[in-house]
Design an enzyme around this catalytic site. Structure first.
Site, PDB file in Angstrom:
ATOM      1  CB  THR A   1      -0.938   0.007   1.230  1.00 32.92           C
ATOM      2  OG1 THR A   1      -1.802  -1.131   1.163  1.00 32.92           O
ATOM      3  CG2 THR A   1      -1.784   1.263   1.276  1.00 32.92           C
TER       4      THR A   1
ATOM      5  CB  SER B   1       0.778  -7.124   1.564  1.00 31.59           C
ATOM      6  OG  SER B   1       1.488  -7.623   2.660  1.00 31.59           O
TER       7      SER B   1
ATOM      8  CB  THR C   1       0.254  -3.462   6.417  1.00 27.10           C
ATOM      9  OG1 THR C   1      -0.976  -3.489   5.685  1.00 27.10           O
ATOM     10  CG2 THR C   1       0.859  -2.072   6.373  1.00 27.10           C
ATOM     11  CG  ASP C   2      -2.871  -7.299   3.963  1.00 32.78           C
ATOM     12  OD1 ASP C   2      -3.216  -6.571   4.919  1.00 32.78           O
ATOM     13  OD2 ASP C   2      -3.500  -7.383   2.901  1.00 32.78           O
TER      14      ASP C   2
END
Length: 333
Positions: A17, A61, A94-95
């Protein structure tokens, strides 16, 4: 050169992101920025360190794989072996950030820092969090006090140990936390402040990733179906994410027995964000039952991290599959 004079920081960009902007045609975020773009958008970064950028990939991600993690590991260690490089920063989605950071941490050879950072808002959003996170990550990577701290995750001015951090909210910028332990330090305007040192752990050094390990989440009423499927697909290991202390529905146990009899390593983990898997109960489906059937207790790391640990352990030494004692020691750390 002294330690503190080494102010060159390498930024390895992987996407996420932090590198996305809104595509007005489809009304959604898509990959749009290179690592060079991200660094150029951070005011004053040149005053913190001399920054150079390499683009490893530019993926969302969920597209991250252990193979890309292994490539990141190899490149980061090559760079850190150079005398003029003080540290490495990795921009990431981030995932799966907690998985990549853990993989890199348990393969990390240098005492120089690797700092992963990310963003919850896209690069084109109102008040994007990416630039500030990159600034703080570079500041931490360039600082002498970061040596020996292993691999860290830096967001919202906080520094987390890779083995403890997890994403706790799907959208909030304060999503990353280390449940029960808290961050190891934080980034101030003029310095890095550390309050504790991460616990030392085993380092793996496989030549390649050769072991397939599957993860099966236990839910109420689960049976052996997915265990049998994983074994039939040729996996070398299975992580079973149990409840609480690691207990599972008893209908799964015969599947564990048969998998272990065929040489497949079965690790029992827990869905809870804190606490160890432990054989304190004695009923059917308990961890005691699973261990009697050949399973191994997975310690206190998450199921996703346990999977990566087993991939690395079995890739480095396939004979570990027949050594329950050593595997249990590895997961007890």
């Amino acid at each position: 050169m002294t330690c503190c004079s080494k102010k060159k920081v390498m930024v390895l960009a992987t996407g996420g992101t932090i590198a996305m902007k809104m595509d007005e045609k489809i009304g959604a975020l898509v990959p749009a920025c290179t690592g060079e773009d991200l660094v150029a958008a951070v005011p004053g970064l040149d005053k913190v360190a001399h920054v150079e950028v390499e683009q490893i990939c530019n993926v969302a991600s969920p597209n991250m794989t252990p193979e890309i993690m292994f490539k990141l590991h190899q490149r980061a260690e090559e760079l850190l072996a150079q005398d003029d490089v003080a540290g490495v920063v990795i921009t990431h989605g981030t995932d799966t950030l907690e998985e990549t950071s853990y993989f890199l941490d348990i393969t990390h050879q240098s005492d120089k820092p690797i700092v992963l950072t990310a963003a919850m808002r896209g690069a084109g959003d109102v008040s994007p969090d990416g630039p500030a996170n990159i600034y703080c990550a570079v500041q931490a990577a360039a600082d002498c006090s970061s040596r020996g701290k292993g691999v860290m995750v830096c967001l919202n001015n906080l520094l987390h140990a890779a083995g403890e951090v997890m994403k706790t909210h799907s959208a909030n910028c304060a999503t990353f936390a280390s449940p029960w332990w808290g961050p190891i330090g934080y980034v101030e305007a003029d310095r890095i402040v550390y309050r504790r040192v991460p616990v030392a752990h085993r380092i793996f050094n496989p030549k390649a990733l050769t072991a397939r390990v599957d993860l099966i989440k236990a839910v109420t009423g689960s049976d052996r179906t997915y265990i049998d499927f994983a074994v039939a697909q040729g996996c070398k290991g299975i992580i079973v994410e149990g409840f609480g202390r690691g207990n599972i529905p008893p209908m799964m146990e015969d599947g564990i027995s048969d998998a272990c009899a065929k040489g497949v390593v079965v690790i029992i983990s827990t869905r809870t964000p804190g606490g160890r898997v432990l054989d304190v109960y004695g009923y059917p489906g308990s961890v005691t039952d699973s261990c009697k059937r050949g399973a191994i207790m997975g310690g206190e790391i998450s199921a996703a991290k346990a999977r990566l640990k087993l991939i690395l352990a079995l890739s480095e030494n396939p004979e570990l599959a027949g050594d329950r004692k050593t595997l249990q020691e590895i997961f007890d750390e």
